[in-house]
Design a protein around this motif. Structure first.
Motif, short mmCIF file in Angstrom:
data_model
loop_
_atom_site.label_atom_id
_atom_site.label_comp_id
_atom_site.label_asym_id
_atom_site.label_seq_id
_atom_site.Cartn_x
_atom_site.Cartn_y
_atom_site.Cartn_z
N HIS A 92 0.81 -1.21 0.00
CA HIS A 92 0.00 0.00 0.00
C HIS A 92 0.85 1.27 0.00
CE1 HIS A 92 -2.93 2.99 1.73
NE2 HIS A 92 -3.63 2.46 0.75
N ASP A 93 1.82 1.34 0.89
CA ASP A 93 2.68 2.53 0.96
C ASP A 93 3.53 2.67 -0.30
OD1 ASP A 93 1.66 3.14 3.44
OD2 ASP A 93 3.26 2.10 4.53
N GLU A 94 4.00 1.54 -0.82
CA GLU A 94 4.84 1.57 -2.01
C GLU A 94 4.05 2.06 -3.23
OE1 GLU A 94 7.76 -1.50 -4.49
OE2 GLU A 94 6.77 -2.15 -2.64
N VAL A 95 2.79 1.67 -3.33
CA VAL A 95 1.95 2.13 -4.44
C VAL A 95 1.75 3.63 -4.38
CG1 VAL A 95 -0.39 2.03 -5.40
CG2 VAL A 95 0.78 -0.09 -4.73
N ARG A 96 1.57 4.16 -3.17
CA ARG A 96 1.30 5.59 -2.99
C ARG A 96 2.55 6.45 -3.17
NH1 ARG A 96 -3.35 6.87 0.23
NH2 ARG A 96 -2.19 8.61 1.11
N GLU A 97 3.70 5.91 -2.85
CA GLU A 97 4.89 6.75 -2.77
C GLU A 97 5.99 6.42 -3.78
OE1 GLU A 97 6.16 6.33 1.24
OE2 GLU A 97 4.28 7.09 2.10
N ASN A 98 5.92 5.26 -4.42
CA ASN A 98 7.03 4.80 -5.24
C ASN A 98 6.50 4.32 -6.59
OD1 ASN A 98 9.21 3.33 -6.38
ND2 ASN A 98 10.08 3.04 -4.33
N ILE A 99 7.13 4.75 -7.66
CA ILE A 99 6.70 4.36 -9.00
C ILE A 99 6.80 2.85 -9.20
CG2 ILE A 99 9.00 4.73 -9.98
CD1 ILE A 99 5.61 5.29 -11.72
N LYS A 100 7.75 2.20 -8.50
CA LYS A 100 7.88 0.75 -8.62
C LYS A 100 6.63 0.03 -8.14
CE LYS A 100 12.93 0.55 -8.20
NZ LYS A 100 14.07 0.03 -7.39
N GLY A 101 6.04 0.54 -7.05
CA GLY A 101 4.83 -0.06 -6.53
C GLY A 101 3.67 0.04 -7.51
N PHE A 102 3.68 1.09 -8.32
CA PHE A 102 2.65 1.28 -9.33
C PHE A 102 2.89 0.40 -10.55
CE2 PHE A 102 0.86 3.60 -12.98
CZ PHE A 102 -0.44 3.83 -12.54
#
Length: 372
Positions: free
Chosen positions: A126-136
């Motif tokens: 969840h945090d990675e999706v919101r803050e990091n392009i890799k998570g997206f």
């Protein structure tokens, strides 16, 4: 404790679908099988299977979906590969796995299992999706693999539905707007290239712009569908009185069942279907929103994804039949003839009902605990 309004609307769509499949398919079934109720009987059997399977799904705690989301994704990919190797080819497309008398359209299975995986990923990262392009990007890579397998069938309609639903779920998870803009541009470009490179798809798009330019060729389906809508007017010609279903409108009981419904039941009948489907969609979205507020994030993302999926698929089917969108070969949820679609959509709705049930139970227990 189940959502009575949601269940009522689902059964109303089931009933209306059975009636319209019986009406829309009678002429073709008589011509092909000598039995005007051939498709209606099969549709009723599919309904029975859908209710039995969704009843079983209703007993499965949502925690199990969360725990097995990676396994379900692997199953979906294996099925998509298998259909390309040993699948059954119909009308130039290899989309079905034959299991005796039953043909399974694996793209429908892939939708549900991928959305389960995506909901789990959005919880874990969840945090990675919101803050990091890799998570997206990571879930989009998985989607890309599935999309390539679907295009190989080919099934562009399912890819578009899954892309829109994926974007909606990522948006709910808090991904940034510029990432959506980039994804939208990339997705639109990819779809445009696929259309341009395929003469069949290009004919569909050009016929959508002006179907009357070639009413007996590339625009045939749409012109016949539009004539059905026109004949229906406000109250329709009466149940069973459609002319377009009499060997004029192809796929009258599947992709274009709403056109036959419009001809026989008119604007009133179409409005009833739209309202029923809208209630199902909004209840799914509301249940997803409630789960997110209760910090049950997997349940919230999963229910919301199912709601977006139902909404967009319904809009595409009705829009294509009315000439507002290019034809995509997608069924009208819970109404069109099609065993795989009906069973998988029923399973998806059973998941939503289970999510709502578990939420109600949790809130009831919380209230009881505070009273003690």
């Amino acid at each position: 404790m189940y959502d009575g309004l949601l269940v009522t609307c689902v059964f109303a769509l089931f009933g209306l679908g059975l009636i319209m499949v019986m009406s829309a398919s009678a002429s073709e079934a008589e011509r092909m099988f000598g039995n005007p109720y051939h498709y209606a009987i099969r549709h009723a059997i599919f309904m029975g299977l859908a209710l039995c399977i969704s009843g079983a799904v209703l007993q499965i705690p949502i925690k199990h979906w969360h725990d097995k989301d990676g396994f379900l994704l692997v199953v979906a990919i294996v099925l998509l590969i298998a259909v390309l190797i040993v699948g059954k080819k119909v009308n130039g497309s290899t989309r079905w796995l034959a299991l005796g008398p039953i043909n399974i359209q694996v793209a429908e299975v892939a939708k549900l299992f991928f959305f389960s995986f995506l909901a789990g990923y959005l919880v874990r990262r969840h945090d990675e999706v919101r803050e990091n392009i890799k998570g997206f990007i990571k879930p989009l890579f998985v989607f890309f693999v599935i999309a390539c397998l679907l295009i190989a069938q080919p099934d562009l309609g399912t890819v578009v539905v899954m892309l829109v639903t994926t974007m909606g779920m990522l948006f709910l998870a808090g991904a940034r707007l510029w990432q959506f803009a980039a994804l939208l541009i990339a997705g639109a470009t990819a779809v445009a290239v696929l259309i341009i490179l395929s003469p069949y798809r290009l004919r569909r798009v050009t016929s959508f712009w002006d179907p009357w330019q070639d009413p007996f060729g590339s625009g045939y389906q749409l012109t016949q569908s539009l004539m059905a809508f026109g004949r229906g007017s406000w109250t329709g010609e009466g149940l069973g009185n459609s002319i377009q279903k009499l060997a004029y409108l192809p796929e009258a009981h599947t992709d274009f069942v709403i056109a036959v419904l419009a001809e026989e039941l008119g604007f009133v009948g179409v409005t009833a279907v739209v309202v029923l489907l809208a209630v199902v969609v909004f209840r799914a979205l509301w249940i997803g929103r409630q789960a997110l507020q209760d910090e049950r994030y997997f349940e919230g993302f999963f229910a919301s994804g199912i709601g977006i999926w139902l909404c967009f698929q319904g809009v595409v089917n009705m829009g294509a039949s009315a000439g507002l969108l290019p034809t995509k070969g997608l069924t009208l949820p819970l109404v069109s003839y099609g065993g795989s679609s009906m069973i998988i959509l029923s399973m998806a709705i059973a998941v939503v009902i289970r999510i709502d049930h578990e939420g109600r139970m949790a809130r009831t227990q919380a209230v009881g605990g505070r009273r003690k």
